[in-house]
Motif scaffolding. Sequence first.
Motif, PDB file in Angstrom:
ATOM      1  N   PHE A  97      -5.666   3.474  -0.261  1.00  0.00           N
ATOM      2  CA  PHE A  97      -4.979   2.044  -1.101  1.00  0.00           C
ATOM      3  C   PHE A  97      -6.624   1.858  -1.369  1.00  0.00           C
ATOM      4  O   PHE A  97      -7.652   1.523  -0.802  1.00  0.00           O
ATOM      5  CB  PHE A  97      -4.227   1.148  -0.380  1.00  0.00           C
ATOM      6  N   THR A 150       0.482  -0.788   0.117  1.00  0.00           N
ATOM      7  CA  THR A 150       0.319   0.472   0.023  1.00  0.00           C
ATOM      8  C   THR A 150       0.848   1.016  -0.176  1.00  0.00           C
ATOM      9  O   THR A 150       0.363   2.256  -0.716  1.00  0.00           O
ATOM     10  CB  THR A 150      -0.860   0.354   0.922  1.00  0.00           C
ATOM     11  N   GLN A 172      -3.752  -5.065  -5.628  1.00  0.00           N
ATOM     12  CA  GLN A 172      -3.473  -4.408  -4.478  1.00  0.00           C
ATOM     13  C   GLN A 172      -4.734  -5.460  -3.577  1.00  0.00           C
ATOM     14  O   GLN A 172      -3.917  -5.170  -2.600  1.00  0.00           O
ATOM     15  CB  GLN A 172      -3.961  -3.171  -4.612  1.00  0.00           C
TER      16      GLN A 172
END
Length: 312
Positions: free
Chosen positions: A178, A77, A100
């Motif tokens: 994030f 992140t 992610q």
Amino acid sequence: MSRTNKSSVSEFLLLGLSQEPQQQQLLFVLFLSMYLATVPGNLLIVLAICTDSRLHTPMYFFLSNLSFVDICFSSTTVPKMLTNHIVGSEIISFCGCLMQLYFLIVFAYMDNFLLAVMAYDRFVAVCHPLHYRTKMTHQLSALLVAASWVTANLHALLHTLLMARLSFCADNKIYHYFCDVVPLLQLSCSDTHLNDMMILTVAGLLMIAPFICILISYIFITCAVLRIPSTKGKWKVFSTCGSHLVVVSFFYGTIIAVYFNPSSSHSAETDTPATVLYTIVTPMLNPFIYSLRNKDLKGALRKLVVRKKFSP
């Protein structure tokens, strides 16, 4: 919702923790400082354990894995957030966002499983000291870690695939630094009932089961400690387990606060500070927490630093 809307959003905007320029500068310096403390600190723990033969025990094997996971956890992140600030862009692609999310879930659950395995290791060491070497073998330790990796990856794959099937129609602003599950679910214009159910059932089970394992382990440890006649002996056991308990409290407290509520009840103002605690602050503090009262680990770290300092 028609399937044609699914491709209408090809990227997201990560708006971070603040939109104020002065606050952004301060947060950039703060996050960079924490990241630069997290990576070297945890890397030193891994290197110290690998290079000191006295620390080749199950407890330190699990700790080295935890430190490695914490490096990866923060690296999932923080670098993206810092890079976005430097280049002046808030964009992350749809595929990049899912990637992610996948790695975030993997490393979050690895932390979860490793904390439970470490609690079991302490239970065996305190409650069955004479059988510790026969119960906690290197083969069992490797098997527990391998099983944790497999389970974490399968679980991350499940949530990533469920997220990929959703439609994102117009709003692509993520008020976070994030791509997390809850903000993405709030942006979706599809029915997120299945995703919510998976979070509360499968994710809940995989999070709560290790937590219960930790609780049971420490109940038995407490009972065993209370039977120790000397105060010095009691303090020695509690000081050994105290570091683990501090990390457990930080980690599970924030995880439960953020994820185990319906997605509609969440807000960026309350969720973001909590996620900072378990994604950045806890990985940064772990090396200090685990090495502060551990003479063997401090000795290994000292040897490692001296060896690097005087090596040609």
